[in-house]
Enzyme design. Structure first.
Site, PDB file in Angstrom:
ATOM      1  CB  ILE A 277      -0.929   0.041   1.248  1.00  0.00           C
ATOM      2  CG1 ILE A 277      -1.571  -1.327   1.504  1.00  0.00           C
ATOM      3  CG2 ILE A 277      -1.965   1.143   1.083  1.00  0.00           C
ATOM      4  CD1 ILE A 277      -2.407  -1.869   0.380  1.00  0.00           C
ATOM      5  CE  LYS A 278       3.938   4.460  -5.155  1.00  0.00           C
ATOM      6  NZ  LYS A 278       3.820   5.114  -6.468  1.00  0.00           N
ATOM      7  CB  ILE A 279       0.785   5.416   3.153  1.00  0.00           C
ATOM      8  CG1 ILE A 279       0.013   4.097   3.281  1.00  0.00           C
ATOM      9  CG2 ILE A 279       0.282   6.458   4.133  1.00  0.00           C
ATOM     10  CD1 ILE A 279      -1.492   4.199   3.212  1.00  0.00           C
TER      11      ILE A 279
END
Ligand code: E4P
Length: 218
Positions: free
Chosen positions: A83-85
Site C-alpha cells: 500500500i502506497k501511503i
C-alpha cells in the site's frame, strides 16, 4: 539492487517481466488514469498476477480513517500488493497502524530525510524519495537518496528499503545504484534506454557483416 517498473501499462509490465529483470511494479493514481483503467481493483489484481514481486497501489482518499479502511481493502486484493501511503502526518499514523497489522507500506512522495526517517520508524517496508520531482524544482534529488541510504546504514533499527522513484533517465539509475538504493522504479522507456548502447549496436552489425563475408551468406 532491484528494478521495478513504474507504470500501469499491462503490455509494458508483461514485457518487462519477460525480460527477467523486473521484480516489482509501482503505480500511482496518475499512471492508472493515464492508461484509462476504470476498475482500480481489477487492474491492480491483474498487475499482481503478472509480477513476481511487490506491486504498489496507492490509497486515493484522505484522512486517517478513510486511508486505513481503503488500505485494508486493497491489501485483500492480492498477496503481493503493497500500500502506497503519502509522507504526511496522517500517512505516518496510518503506516504505523498498517505495520502493526503486518500490511506492507511504501511511503510515497518523500522529499526529505526527516520524512524518510519517520517513515522508517513507523514501520514502512519501502520509502520512495522522488528524485526527478526534486530535480524539477532545482534540488539534487539523488543527494536525498544518498543521505537516506547513508543514515539508514548507521542504525540497525532502520530496516526500511530505499526505493528511488521519479526516475527520468538512465543516469538516474546509475546514480541510484552507486548511492546504494535497494530499488529503482523506472518507466518502461528508461528500462529500454538502460540496455541500449550505440557501440553494442555497431558491434553486432559489424560481426554479422564480417560473418556473412566469410561464410558467403547473402
Ligand atoms: C513512484 O512510485 C511514482 O509512481 C513515480 O516514480 C512518480 O514519478 P514522476 O515524478 O515521474 O511522476
Amino acid at each position: 539492487m532491484r528494478i521495478f517498473l513504474d507504470t500501469a501499462n499491462i503490455d509494458q509490465i508483461k514485457q518487462g517481466v519477460k525480460l527477467g529483470v523486473v521484480s516489482g511494479v509501482t503505480t500511482n493514481p496518475t499512471l492508472v488514469s493515464k492508461e484509462g483503467h476504470k476498475d482500480y481493483k481489477a487492474v491492480v489484481k491483474e498487475i499482481c498476477s503478472i509480477v513476481p514481486g511487490p506491486v504498489s497501489a496507492e490509497v486515493v482518499v484522505e484522512g486517517t480513517q478513510a486511508m486505513l479502511e481503503q488500505a485494508r481493502q486493497i491489501a485483500t486484493w492480492a498477496s503481493n500488493v503493497v500500500i502506497k501511503i503519502p509522507s504526511t502526518v496522517d500517512g505516518l499514523e496510518v503506516t504505523s497502524q498498517l505495520a502493526r497489522e503486518n500490511i506492507k507500506v511504501n511511503m510515497t512522495l518523500c522529499f526529505s530525510l526527516n520524512q524518510a526517517l519517520l517513515g522508517a520508524l513507523a514501520g514502512a517496508t519501502y520509502i520512495s524519495p522522488f528524485v526527478g520531482r526534486l530535480d524539477d524544482v532545482g534540488h539534487d534529488g539523488m543527494e536525498l537518496v544518498k543521505d537516506i541510504v547513508d543514515v539508514f546504514k548507521k542504525y540497525d533499527n532502520l530496516t526500511t528499503e530505499v526505493l528511488a522513484a521519479s526516475i527520468r533517465h538512465p543516469l538516474h539509475c546509475v546514480s541510484a545504484a552507486k548511492a546504494g538504493a535497494h530499488i529503482a522504479t523506472v518507466p518502461y522507456k528508461v528500462l529500454l534506454q538502460m540496455m541500449k548502447h550505440p557501440l553494442t549496436d555497431i558491434g553486432v552489425e559489424r560481426f554479422l557483416a564480417d560473418w556473412k563475408s566469410v561464410s558467403g551468406d547473402k
